[in-house]
Design an enzyme around this catalytic site. Structure first.
Site, mmCIF file in Angstrom:
data_model
loop_
_atom_site.group_PDB
_atom_site.id
_atom_site.type_symbol
_atom_site.label_atom_id
_atom_site.label_comp_id
_atom_site.label_asym_id
_atom_site.label_seq_id
_atom_site.Cartn_x
_atom_site.Cartn_y
_atom_site.Cartn_z
ATOM 1 N N HIS A 1 15.408 25.471 -23.089
ATOM 2 C CA HIS A 1 16.482 25.877 -22.171
ATOM 3 C C HIS A 1 17.804 25.892 -22.937
ATOM 4 O O HIS A 1 18.773 25.220 -22.571
ATOM 5 C CB HIS A 1 16.583 24.943 -20.956
ATOM 6 N N HIS B 1 4.637 32.774 -13.452
ATOM 7 C CA HIS B 1 6.063 32.468 -13.515
ATOM 8 C C HIS B 1 6.699 33.432 -14.508
ATOM 9 O O HIS B 1 6.134 33.712 -15.565
ATOM 10 C CB HIS B 1 6.226 31.008 -13.972
ATOM 11 N N GLU C 1 9.662 33.191 -16.171
ATOM 12 C CA GLU C 1 10.525 32.658 -17.228
ATOM 13 C C GLU C 1 9.938 33.030 -18.588
ATOM 14 O O GLU C 1 8.726 33.018 -18.784
ATOM 15 C CB GLU C 1 10.638 31.141 -17.081
ATOM 16 N N ASP D 1 9.473 31.851 -21.471
ATOM 17 C CA ASP D 1 8.546 31.053 -22.272
ATOM 18 C C ASP D 1 7.104 31.294 -21.826
ATOM 19 O O ASP D 1 6.169 30.930 -22.538
ATOM 20 C CB ASP D 1 8.900 29.562 -22.202
ATOM 21 N N HIS E 1 9.370 25.561 -10.703
ATOM 22 C CA HIS E 1 10.749 25.181 -10.429
ATOM 23 C C HIS E 1 11.667 26.398 -10.251
ATOM 24 O O HIS E 1 12.900 26.255 -10.209
ATOM 25 C CB HIS E 1 11.286 24.294 -11.562
ATOM 26 N N ASP F 1 4.358 25.536 -14.601
ATOM 27 C CA ASP F 1 5.283 24.485 -15.000
ATOM 28 C C ASP F 1 5.036 23.146 -14.304
ATOM 29 O O ASP F 1 5.559 22.122 -14.748
ATOM 30 C CB ASP F 1 6.731 24.926 -14.763
ATOM 31 N N TYR G 1 9.765 15.212 -18.348
ATOM 32 C CA TYR G 1 9.721 16.585 -17.840
ATOM 33 C C TYR G 1 10.068 16.611 -16.359
ATOM 34 O O TYR G 1 10.889 17.410 -15.900
ATOM 35 C CB TYR G 1 8.315 17.138 -18.083
ATOM 36 N N HIS H 1 2.572 24.285 -20.115
ATOM 37 C CA HIS H 1 3.004 23.613 -21.344
ATOM 38 C C HIS H 1 2.193 22.341 -21.534
ATOM 39 O O HIS H 1 1.893 21.625 -20.571
ATOM 40 C CB HIS H 1 4.481 23.210 -21.277
#
Length: 396
Positions: free
Chosen positions: A23, A79, A81, A83, A145, A164, A192, A225
């Protein structure tokens, strides 16, 4: 690199051993991370998520060694995002018409990130995708999230692909929770949760209860992850339920920054008083300019009481103190108590400023705080001891 999880599912992600921040510079990843992507082979072939964009070409090249890309029938984007979706642009150059299953927000966000109008298939909780012997069940996980997040459940194999949720930034070729050092694993898992998911705790409880109400057997949890939960996978679900309910241990965390060690001496004097009054309290002390900010936040998450201190500078507080207070405020901790302390030379505004920021962050102020002029002498340090004892008496 690929890793066969079972006869149906293969891990085709990327372990990032060198990653040290995430991030931007906001989250420390001292043990690296992984971007987990999964290939499901049934009568239909499904790819779940991809990897971060810097590894896109490597990801597609490795995937070609695993399978003819044209054999991929569906892509699931749990998701958007980058990554997780970062390699989509590279992949979709090869198979541009492949349907991408995601939530309505997922389609919107993927378009915003990649500026492509691919063949999106929008799904919602309870929707299914038949892939042969097994099927996929989609469960929206809004704000876990991001607004677009979802889980995908594979029947037959009883695997929850949770993106996530339930993950960690933790690189290991051992892959499974029963193979790695569990002390490291759970420390990375709570870090996390504390730093990323704390603001969404009420939604965590609601979503877990919703998933459990579906009565789906879970033999494995494959997050986006870190490590795969293979042995007793629901243990991390139970931990999330515990952490989501305004979690705290019998701990006090003291955070300070200092110019000429006066505020440090105060922090240590307060800690002595706390320990004298209550030997069972765990006390942790951090210099916010020298310690990892995410480790500090993790300890705040675990604490009943937080004490924040700073020297006064230019009618304000030191920059690292201001930064950690801003992080604390954003995470919205609940049911925690706090107070302020600090040293000064003439103005002495720091204690009042810190107290105001703690109040804005939702902490209950249990004392007006303490400030000491210049370098604290024995008398001043005794006042700090007494302050610590007073705080300890309010911890139950």
């Amino acid at each position: 690199m690929s890793f066969k999880i079972n006869n149906t599912v293969t891990w085709v992600g990327k372990i990032d051993w060198e990653l040290r921040t995430f991030h931007g510079e906001e989250y420390s990843t001292n043990k690296g991370s992984s971007y987990n992507s999964y290939l499901i082979r049934d009568e239909k072939t499904v790819l779940i998520d991809t990897v971060w964009q810097p590894f896109a070409k490597e990801f597609v090249a490795n995937l070609k060694q695993e399978i003819d890309l044209n054999e991929i029938d569906y892509i699931i984007a749990n998701h958007s995002e980058i990554d997780h979706s970062g390699a989509l642009t590279e992949l979709m150059r090869e198979i541009p018409n492949t349907p991408i299953y995601c939530t309505k927000n997922g389609a919107k966000f993927l378009k915003a990130h990649h500026h492509k109008d691919w063949n999106f298939v929008e799904v919602k909780t309870g929707d299914t995708l038949e892939i042969g012997k097994n099927k996929l069940i989609f469960v929206e996980a809004r704000m876990l999230h991001w607004p677009d997040s979802m889980f995908t459940y594979l029947t037959g194999e009883n695997i929850l692909f949770s993106n996530d949720a339930f993950g960690q930034h933790y690189a290991s070729e051992l892959m499974y929770n029963n193979k790695v050092d569990n002390a490291e694993l759970f420390q990375e898992a709570i870090k996390y949760y504390a730093n990323i998911l704390t603001p969404f705790s009420p939604l965590v409880i609601k979503k877990i209860e919703e998933v459990l109400s579906l009565n789906l057997p879970v033999d494995m949890i494959c997050p986006g992850h870190g490590i795969i939960w293979k042995e007793n996978p629901l243990q991390i679900v139970n931990k999330y339920m515990e952490w989501a309910k305004n979690y705290m241990e019998n701990q006090v965390t003291i955070i300070y920054d200092t110019m000429w060690n006066s505020t440090r001496k105060m922090a240590e004097g307060i800690a002595e008083g706390l320990k004298e009054e209550n030997k069972d309290i765990v006390i942790k002390i951090f210099n916010s300019s020298k310690n990892d900010k995410n480790d500090i936040i993790t300890e705040v998450f675990k604490s009943k009481v937080v004490l924040v201190g700073s020297s006064t500078i230019n009618k304000g507080i030191l920059s690292s103190t201001a930064a950690i207070l801003e992080m604390i405020k954003g995470l919205g901790f609940k049911d925690k108590k706090a107070t302020a302390f600090g040293s000064y030379g003439w103005g002495g505004e720091s204690v009042k400023i810190i107290a105001e920021e703690l109040k804005k962050a939702g902490f209950e102020l249990i004392d007006d705080g303490i400030r000491e002029l210049w370098n604290p002498d024995e008398v001043a340090l005794e006042r700090c001891n007494e302050f610590g004892r007073r705080i300890a008496q309010q911890i139950h």
